[in-house]
Design a protein around this motif. Structure first.
Motif, PDB file in Angstrom:
ATOM      1  N   SER A 132       0.848  -1.194   0.000  1.00 40.74           N
ATOM      2  CA  SER A 132       0.000   0.000   0.000  1.00 40.74           C
ATOM      3  C   SER A 132       0.880   1.238   0.000  1.00 40.74           C
ATOM      4  CB  SER A 132      -0.900   0.026   1.231  1.00 40.74           C
ATOM      5  OG  SER A 132      -1.745  -1.095   1.282  1.00 40.74           O
ATOM      6  N   ALA A 141       0.345   5.644   0.358  1.00 40.65           N
ATOM      7  CA  ALA A 141      -0.526   6.804   0.495  1.00 40.65           C
ATOM      8  C   ALA A 141       0.275   8.082   0.328  1.00 40.65           C
ATOM      9  CB  ALA A 141      -1.209   6.791   1.860  1.00 40.65           C
ATOM     10  N   ARG A 175      -6.067   1.770  -7.355  1.00 39.14           N
ATOM     11  CA  ARG A 175      -5.929   3.001  -6.596  1.00 39.14           C
ATOM     12  C   ARG A 175      -7.270   3.488  -6.093  1.00 39.14           C
ATOM     13  NH1 ARG A 175      -3.779   7.822 -10.380  1.00 39.14           N
ATOM     14  NH2 ARG A 175      -4.423   9.109  -8.608  1.00 39.14           N
ATOM     15  N   LYS A 217      -8.475   8.959  -1.826  1.00 42.57           N
ATOM     16  CA  LYS A 217      -7.516   8.889  -0.723  1.00 42.57           C
ATOM     17  C   LYS A 217      -6.081   9.010  -1.210  1.00 42.57           C
ATOM     18  CE  LYS A 217     -10.455   5.908   2.137  1.00 42.57           C
ATOM     19  NZ  LYS A 217     -10.549   4.595   2.845  1.00 42.57           N
ATOM     20  N   THR A 224      -4.308   6.948  -2.750  1.00 38.32           N
ATOM     21  CA  THR A 224      -3.697   5.701  -2.297  1.00 38.32           C
ATOM     22  C   THR A 224      -3.627   4.726  -3.459  1.00 38.32           C
ATOM     23  OG1 THR A 224      -4.542   6.020  -0.050  1.00 38.32           O
ATOM     24  CG2 THR A 224      -3.902   3.794  -0.677  1.00 38.32           C
TER      25      THR A 224
END
Length: 122
Positions: A21, A23, A71, A75, A77
Protein backbone atom coordinates in the motif's frame (compact mmCIF):
# COMPACT_ATOMS: atom_id res chain seq x y z
CA UNK A 1 4.74 19.42 1.62
CA UNK A 2 3.96 15.94 0.31
CA UNK A 3 4.61 12.65 2.02
CA UNK A 4 4.57 9.32 0.22
CA UNK A 5 4.54 6.34 2.56
CA UNK A 6 4.68 2.68 1.57
CA UNK A 7 3.73 -0.31 3.69
CA UNK A 8 3.22 -4.04 3.33
CA UNK A 9 6.67 -5.36 2.51
CA UNK A 10 8.11 -8.42 4.17
CA UNK A 11 9.44 -11.92 3.70
CA UNK A 12 7.41 -14.52 1.83
CA UNK A 13 8.09 -17.91 0.30
CA UNK A 14 8.10 -18.39 -3.45
CA UNK A 15 4.56 -18.81 -4.71
CA UNK A 16 3.15 -16.66 -1.95
CA UNK A 17 1.41 -13.28 -2.01
CA UNK A 18 1.90 -9.81 -0.58
CA UNK A 19 -0.08 -6.59 -0.83
CA UNK A 20 1.71 -3.28 -0.83
CA UNK A 21 0.00 0.00 0.00
CA UNK A 22 1.08 3.56 -0.60
CA UNK A 23 -0.53 6.80 0.50
CA UNK A 24 0.34 10.31 -0.67
CA UNK A 25 -0.62 13.10 1.68
CA UNK A 26 -0.16 16.85 1.91
CA UNK A 27 -1.50 19.91 0.16
CA UNK A 28 -2.33 17.96 -2.98
CA UNK A 29 -4.71 19.55 -5.46
CA UNK A 30 -4.43 16.96 -8.19
CA UNK A 31 -2.39 13.84 -8.72
CA UNK A 32 -1.98 12.24 -12.12
CA UNK A 33 -0.43 8.80 -12.01
CA UNK A 34 0.77 6.62 -9.18
CA UNK A 35 3.17 3.77 -9.66
CA UNK A 36 5.39 1.15 -8.15
CA UNK A 37 9.04 0.78 -9.03
CA UNK A 38 11.58 -1.65 -7.66
CA UNK A 39 15.31 -1.86 -7.31
CA UNK A 40 17.09 -5.12 -6.72
CA UNK A 41 20.59 -5.22 -5.29
CA UNK A 42 23.10 -4.18 -7.92
CA UNK A 43 20.44 -3.29 -10.48
CA UNK A 44 18.76 -0.14 -11.73
CA UNK A 45 15.35 0.95 -10.56
CA UNK A 46 12.63 -0.31 -12.89
CA UNK A 47 8.93 0.27 -13.38
CA UNK A 48 6.72 -2.48 -11.98
CA UNK A 49 3.24 -1.05 -12.53
CA UNK A 50 1.59 2.31 -13.01
CA UNK A 51 -1.98 3.57 -12.92
CA UNK A 52 -3.37 6.93 -14.01
CA UNK A 53 -6.22 8.92 -12.52
CA UNK A 54 -8.36 7.50 -15.31
CA UNK A 55 -7.45 3.94 -14.25
CA UNK A 56 -5.26 3.25 -17.26
CA UNK A 57 -2.60 0.74 -16.26
CA UNK A 58 0.67 -0.60 -17.54
CA UNK A 59 2.89 -3.36 -16.19
CA UNK A 60 6.39 -4.65 -16.62
CA UNK A 61 6.36 -7.80 -18.74
CA UNK A 62 7.90 -9.76 -15.88
CA UNK A 63 4.90 -9.19 -13.59
CA UNK A 64 1.99 -9.32 -16.02
CA UNK A 65 -0.61 -11.82 -14.90
CA UNK A 66 0.84 -11.96 -11.37
CA UNK A 67 0.64 -8.40 -10.06
CA UNK A 68 -2.37 -6.07 -10.00
CA UNK A 69 -2.26 -2.34 -9.34
CA UNK A 70 -5.28 -0.40 -8.13
CA UNK A 71 -5.93 3.00 -6.60
CA UNK A 72 -8.36 4.96 -4.48
CA UNK A 73 -8.38 8.43 -6.01
CA UNK A 74 -10.26 9.94 -3.11
CA UNK A 75 -7.52 8.89 -0.72
CA UNK A 76 -4.51 9.30 -3.07
CA UNK A 77 -3.70 5.70 -2.30
CA UNK A 78 -2.36 2.97 -4.54
CA UNK A 79 -2.10 -0.75 -3.95
CA UNK A 80 -0.05 -3.52 -5.49
CA UNK A 81 -1.36 -7.05 -5.11
CA UNK A 82 1.51 -9.44 -5.79
CA UNK A 83 0.72 -13.11 -6.35
CA UNK A 84 2.85 -16.08 -7.38
CA UNK A 85 5.93 -14.31 -6.10
CA UNK A 86 9.31 -15.45 -7.33
CA UNK A 87 12.79 -14.99 -5.85
CA UNK A 88 13.49 -12.62 -8.76
CA UNK A 89 10.86 -10.27 -7.32
CA UNK A 90 13.09 -9.61 -4.32
CA UNK A 91 13.79 -5.87 -4.23
CA UNK A 92 13.05 -2.61 -2.52
CA UNK A 93 9.73 -1.39 -3.85
CA UNK A 94 9.24 2.36 -4.20
CA UNK A 95 6.01 4.25 -4.65
CA UNK A 96 5.86 7.21 -7.01
CA UNK A 97 3.22 9.93 -7.00
CA UNK A 98 3.43 11.52 -10.42
CA UNK A 99 2.26 14.87 -11.75
CA UNK A 100 1.36 16.26 -8.35
CA UNK A 101 -0.02 19.78 -8.29
CA UNK A 102 -0.10 21.47 -4.91
CA UNK A 103 -2.61 24.03 -3.73
CA UNK A 104 -1.34 27.46 -4.75
CA UNK A 105 1.25 26.01 -7.14
CA UNK A 106 1.30 26.36 -10.92
CA UNK A 107 3.60 23.48 -11.73
CA UNK A 108 3.68 19.76 -11.11
CA UNK A 109 6.34 17.38 -9.88
CA UNK A 110 6.84 13.79 -8.81
CA UNK A 111 7.34 12.54 -5.26
CA UNK A 112 8.89 9.29 -4.06
CA UNK A 113 8.50 7.17 -0.98
CA UNK A 114 11.44 5.74 0.93
CA UNK A 115 10.71 2.18 -0.15
CA UNK A 116 9.65 -1.09 1.39
CA UNK A 117 11.66 -4.30 1.17
CA UNK A 118 10.15 -7.43 -0.35
CA UNK A 119 12.11 -10.63 0.07
CA UNK A 120 11.00 -13.83 -1.65
CA UNK A 121 12.72 -16.97 -0.45
CA UNK A 122 13.07 -20.08 -2.61
Amino acid sequence: QVQVVESGGGVVQAGGSLRLSCAASGFILTLNAMGWYRQASGKQRELVARITSGDSTNYADSVKGRFTISRDNGKNTVYLQMNSLEPEDTAVYYCNAGGVRLWGSAGTRDYWGKGTLVTVSS
